[in-house]
Motif scaffolding. Structure first.
Motif, mmCIF file in Angstrom:
data_model
loop_
_atom_site.group_PDB
_atom_site.id
_atom_site.type_symbol
_atom_site.label_atom_id
_atom_site.label_comp_id
_atom_site.label_asym_id
_atom_site.label_seq_id
_atom_site.Cartn_x
_atom_site.Cartn_y
_atom_site.Cartn_z
ATOM 1 N N GLY A 124 -53.246 37.153 4.510
ATOM 2 C CA GLY A 124 -54.411 36.304 4.264
ATOM 3 C C GLY A 124 -55.128 35.992 5.559
ATOM 4 O O GLY A 124 -55.457 36.878 6.343
ATOM 5 N N ARG A 125 -55.387 34.705 5.813
ATOM 6 C CA ARG A 125 -56.057 34.266 7.028
ATOM 7 C C ARG A 125 -55.078 34.047 8.163
ATOM 8 O O ARG A 125 -55.468 33.764 9.282
ATOM 9 C CB ARG A 125 -56.831 32.978 6.764
ATOM 10 C CG ARG A 125 -57.978 33.146 5.785
ATOM 11 C CD ARG A 125 -58.611 31.816 5.414
ATOM 12 N NE ARG A 125 -59.111 31.115 6.593
ATOM 13 C CZ ARG A 125 -58.712 29.913 6.958
ATOM 14 N NH1 ARG A 125 -57.778 29.288 6.271
ATOM 15 N NH2 ARG A 125 -59.228 29.336 8.004
ATOM 16 N N MET A 126 -53.773 34.114 7.869
ATOM 17 C CA MET A 126 -52.764 33.885 8.891
ATOM 18 C C MET A 126 -52.279 35.212 9.466
ATOM 19 O O MET A 126 -51.984 36.142 8.730
ATOM 20 C CB MET A 126 -51.548 33.139 8.303
ATOM 21 C CG MET A 126 -51.870 31.770 7.783
ATOM 22 S SD MET A 126 -52.166 30.623 9.129
ATOM 23 C CE MET A 126 -52.206 29.085 8.209
ATOM 24 N N ARG A 127 -52.188 35.281 10.788
ATOM 25 C CA ARG A 127 -51.616 36.434 11.445
ATOM 26 C C ARG A 127 -50.415 35.940 12.236
ATOM 27 O O ARG A 127 -50.527 35.010 13.026
ATOM 28 C CB ARG A 127 -52.634 37.105 12.377
ATOM 29 C CG ARG A 127 -53.827 37.680 11.626
ATOM 30 C CD ARG A 127 -54.747 38.434 12.565
ATOM 31 N NE ARG A 127 -55.868 38.996 11.818
ATOM 32 C CZ ARG A 127 -55.848 40.186 11.248
ATOM 33 N NH1 ARG A 127 -54.774 40.930 11.334
ATOM 34 N NH2 ARG A 127 -56.892 40.616 10.579
ATOM 35 N N TRP A 128 -49.250 36.584 12.018
ATOM 36 C CA TRP A 128 -48.059 36.115 12.692
ATOM 37 C C TRP A 128 -47.310 37.291 13.275
ATOM 38 O O TRP A 128 -47.470 38.434 12.868
ATOM 39 C CB TRP A 128 -47.144 35.318 11.750
ATOM 40 C CG TRP A 128 -46.660 36.092 10.560
ATOM 41 C CD1 TRP A 128 -47.258 36.228 9.345
ATOM 42 C CD2 TRP A 128 -45.464 36.865 10.479
ATOM 43 N NE1 TRP A 128 -46.535 37.018 8.510
ATOM 44 C CE2 TRP A 128 -45.413 37.427 9.178
ATOM 45 C CE3 TRP A 128 -44.436 37.138 11.368
ATOM 46 C CZ2 TRP A 128 -44.371 38.235 8.755
ATOM 47 C CZ3 TRP A 128 -43.395 37.951 10.953
ATOM 48 C CH2 TRP A 128 -43.371 38.491 9.652
ATOM 49 N N ALA A 129 -46.508 37.001 14.256
ATOM 50 C CA ALA A 129 -45.686 38.028 14.870
ATOM 51 C C ALA A 129 -44.414 37.382 15.386
ATOM 52 O O ALA A 129 -44.422 36.231 15.830
ATOM 53 C CB ALA A 129 -46.435 38.694 16.025
ATOM 54 N N GLY A 130 -43.314 38.093 15.325
ATOM 55 C CA GLY A 130 -42.058 37.539 15.801
ATOM 56 C C GLY A 130 -41.091 38.642 16.151
ATOM 57 O O GLY A 130 -41.183 39.755 15.650
ATOM 58 N N ILE A 131 -40.150 38.337 17.005
ATOM 59 C CA ILE A 131 -39.138 39.311 17.382
ATOM 60 C C ILE A 131 -37.894 38.567 17.844
ATOM 61 O O ILE A 131 -37.973 37.516 18.458
ATOM 62 C CB ILE A 131 -39.665 40.236 18.524
ATOM 63 C CG1 ILE A 131 -38.651 41.322 18.834
ATOM 64 C CG2 ILE A 131 -39.993 39.448 19.764
ATOM 65 C CD1 ILE A 131 -38.399 42.272 17.707
ATOM 66 N N CYS A 132 -36.764 39.100 17.493
ATOM 67 C CA CYS A 132 -35.486 38.529 17.917
ATOM 68 C C CYS A 132 -34.717 39.634 18.620
ATOM 69 O O CYS A 132 -34.576 40.744 18.092
ATOM 70 C CB CYS A 132 -34.704 37.994 16.719
ATOM 71 S SG CYS A 132 -33.087 37.316 17.158
ATOM 72 N N LEU A 133 -34.228 39.356 19.808
ATOM 73 C CA LEU A 133 -33.487 40.328 20.598
ATOM 74 C C LEU A 133 -32.092 39.811 20.878
ATOM 75 O O LEU A 133 -31.889 38.616 21.102
ATOM 76 C CB LEU A 133 -34.188 40.611 21.934
ATOM 77 C CG LEU A 133 -35.632 41.118 21.857
ATOM 78 C CD1 LEU A 133 -36.195 41.268 23.269
ATOM 79 C CD2 LEU A 133 -35.690 42.451 21.130
ATOM 80 N N LEU A 134 -31.128 40.718 20.877
ATOM 81 C CA LEU A 134 -29.738 40.391 21.192
ATOM 82 C C LEU A 134 -29.298 41.320 22.302
ATOM 83 O O LEU A 134 -29.473 42.531 22.204
ATOM 84 C CB LEU A 134 -28.844 40.560 19.967
ATOM 85 C CG LEU A 134 -27.384 40.103 20.099
ATOM 86 C CD1 LEU A 134 -27.334 38.607 20.283
ATOM 87 C CD2 LEU A 134 -26.578 40.516 18.890
ATOM 88 N N SER A 158 -43.975 51.888 20.174
ATOM 89 C CA SER A 158 -45.179 52.055 20.972
ATOM 90 C C SER A 158 -45.753 50.698 21.354
ATOM 91 O O SER A 158 -45.525 49.686 20.676
ATOM 92 C CB SER A 158 -46.219 52.866 20.199
ATOM 93 O OG SER A 158 -46.566 52.200 18.989
ATOM 94 N N LEU A 159 -46.489 50.678 22.453
ATOM 95 C CA LEU A 159 -47.065 49.435 22.950
ATOM 96 C C LEU A 159 -48.047 48.873 21.936
ATOM 97 O O LEU A 159 -48.964 49.568 21.491
ATOM 98 C CB LEU A 159 -47.759 49.688 24.288
ATOM 99 C CG LEU A 159 -48.223 48.459 25.063
ATOM 100 C CD1 LEU A 159 -47.042 47.588 25.443
ATOM 101 C CD2 LEU A 159 -48.985 48.888 26.310
ATOM 102 N N ALA A 160 -47.844 47.604 21.566
ATOM 103 C CA ALA A 160 -48.692 46.919 20.587
ATOM 104 C C ALA A 160 -48.733 47.671 19.264
ATOM 105 O O ALA A 160 -49.760 47.686 18.582
ATOM 106 C CB ALA A 160 -50.100 46.713 21.132
ATOM 107 N N LEU A 170 -47.621 43.036 19.635
ATOM 108 C CA LEU A 170 -46.174 43.139 19.507
ATOM 109 C C LEU A 170 -45.775 44.608 19.543
ATOM 110 O O LEU A 170 -46.342 45.434 18.836
ATOM 111 C CB LEU A 170 -45.720 42.500 18.180
ATOM 112 C CG LEU A 170 -44.214 42.380 17.968
ATOM 113 C CD1 LEU A 170 -43.591 41.522 19.050
ATOM 114 C CD2 LEU A 170 -43.930 41.779 16.595
ATOM 115 N N GLY A 171 -44.770 44.897 20.356
ATOM 116 C CA GLY A 171 -44.294 46.263 20.488
ATOM 117 C C GLY A 171 -44.341 46.703 21.936
ATOM 118 O O GLY A 171 -45.240 46.312 22.686
ATOM 119 N N GLY A 172 -43.372 47.526 22.333
ATOM 120 C CA GLY A 172 -43.341 47.999 23.703
ATOM 121 C C GLY A 172 -42.049 47.610 24.398
ATOM 122 O O GLY A 172 -41.170 46.960 23.814
ATOM 123 N N PRO A 173 -41.887 47.967 25.672
ATOM 124 C CA PRO A 173 -40.617 47.761 26.381
ATOM 125 C C PRO A 173 -40.265 46.308 26.631
ATOM 126 O O PRO A 173 -39.100 45.992 26.857
ATOM 127 C CB PRO A 173 -40.824 48.510 27.704
ATOM 128 C CG PRO A 173 -42.306 48.540 27.893
ATOM 129 C CD PRO A 173 -42.881 48.638 26.514
#
Length: 398
Positions: free
Chosen positions: A385-395, A376-378, A366-369
């Motif tokens: 814990g054992r969970m890895r999550w990523a999210g992004i909201c763009l407008l 910066s990229l990624a 996550l990260g970058g243009p």
């Protein structure tokens, strides 16, 4: 009386009368309406121009058309509707030029000894133009202190059944080398059901993670469209040998721990619902896409095991104009959302027990243009814990 009618493209023959050319909003012409209710059947179908296409592929498209037209009570309007559906289906094979479709109808002349009937027997002539069987392209891309060169070759309609073979090769400053070949074929003569086999090999430099990644693998994919909604589905199995190598001196302990070889064996399902008016600059509509992957669990084997899912949603709404009858303003408001969840699993058939930590090349970047502009990229990550999550909201506005 024999008559002929052409439709389906700008080259179709025949002139429409002024009454028939009136907009449907003013009501269809009564004479034309009565003519469409005339009982009709199909005597023969001829396809001209499909010199490299097998007869069996055309039979899958037009044989049901002849059988449906033979049913009692079939009208001329129904025959025309079925012909339109069949020609659209034929165009989705992507082996014929869109502007090359022409369909001609003519009434079969009756002999004096023929028994009287109230049905109109039709001869149908369909003329098509095949696309070039071999397409080759090459080019270069430069920008952001990076450069690449690529070549692509596509061979269409290889065995006459709308098969295709695509071969790609590229090299550059970041992707040092990438090669892949994809063979695709329709299933049972249906353009909406496709089976494809892919082989790939690539070497990619990832400076943001201080390593290189080498991939060698193959996948088998079955893709289909839902007839009623037009939603796209695909189910694929992939086996990939991954190598993390070329570590830089600045490589983190996480990268060093994951360096070396790994084998991923996974099943992936992709669902796409696209209701946008344009895939590049949408002014109205929405897109919904989900990707679900299961790796290394049960009979899948491999030395990595996890469940991973991604969700992407985007939509656009046009700004209303002062005058409802005026043209659209061309201004719209759009928003997009991307979410992902990765959960390591124990190998075998167990759902509980000790699970190996996920590999860095399976985690979300996550990260970058393309998602978080200005970062910066990624460069974004979070662990719970054992969970890895990523999210992004763009407008965005357009």
């Amino acid at each position: 009386m024999a008559a002929s009618l052409g439709f389906g493209g700008s080259n179709a023959t025949g002139q429409a009368s002024p009454a028939a050319a009136e907009p449907f909003s003013q009501g269809p012409n009564q004479m034309v309406d009565e003519h469409l209710l005339t009982p009709a059947s199909i005597s023969s179908i001829e396809v001209h121009g499909a010199t490299n296409t097998r007869r069996s592929l055309l039979d899958h498209i037009f044989k049901p058309l002849v059988e449906d037209a033979a049913a009692p009570g079939t009208t001329l309007g129904q025959v025309l509707e079925h012909i339109g559906v069949a020609t659209k289906k034929l165009s989705r094979f992507d082996i014929f030029k869109e502007e090359g479709f022409n369909v001609f109808l003519s009434e079969v002349p009756r002999t004096e000894t023929a028994p009287p009937t109230d049905r109109t027997d039709l001869d149908i002539s369909i003329r098509v133009k095949e696309k070039s069987r071999l397409v080759f392209s090459a080019g270069t891309d430069f920008g952001n202190a990076e450069g690449s060169a690529y070549t692509n070759a596509v061979l269409r309609n290889i065995f006459g059944g709308a098969e295709s073979l695509s071969i790609n090769a590229s090299t550059g400053t970041r992707t040092r080398s990438a090669y892949n070949a994809v063979f695709s074929t329709p299933v049972n003569g249906n353009p909406d059901l496709r089976l494809s086999v892919e082989a790939l090999r690539s070497a990619t430099q990832k400076p943001w993670a201080s390593h290189e990644e080498h991939l060698t693998g193959a996948n088998l994919r079955f893709a289909w469209l839902t007839p009623t909604t037009g939603d796209a589905h695909s189910l694929s199995y992939a086996s990939t040998w991954r190598q993390l190598t070329g570590l830089a001196a600045t490589a983190s302990p996480t990268i060093r721990a994951d360096a070396g070889d790994s084998l991923k064996s996974s099943l992936t399902h992709t669902f796409t619902r696209d209701r946008r008016d344009s895939p590049t600059l949408p002014q109205n509509g929405y897109l919904l896409r989900t990707v679900s992957e299961l790796a290394g669990w049960g009979p899948l084997q491999g030395d990595v095991a996890f469940a991973k899912t991604e969700l992407e949603a985007s939509g656009a709404v046009p700004f209303p104009t002062v005058n409802p009858l005026s043209k659209p303003s061309g201004i719209s408001l759009g928003a997009s959302l991307r979410l992902g969840l990765l959960c390591p699993l124990p190998t075998g058939y167990r759902l509980t027990g000790l699970a190996q930590p996920s590999k860095v090349n399976d985690r979300f970047q996550l990260g970058g243009p393309t998602d978080v502009r200005g970062s910066s990229l990624a460069g974004w990550a979070r662990t719970t814990g054992r969970m890895r999550w990523a999210g992004i909201c763009l407008l965005r506005g357009a």
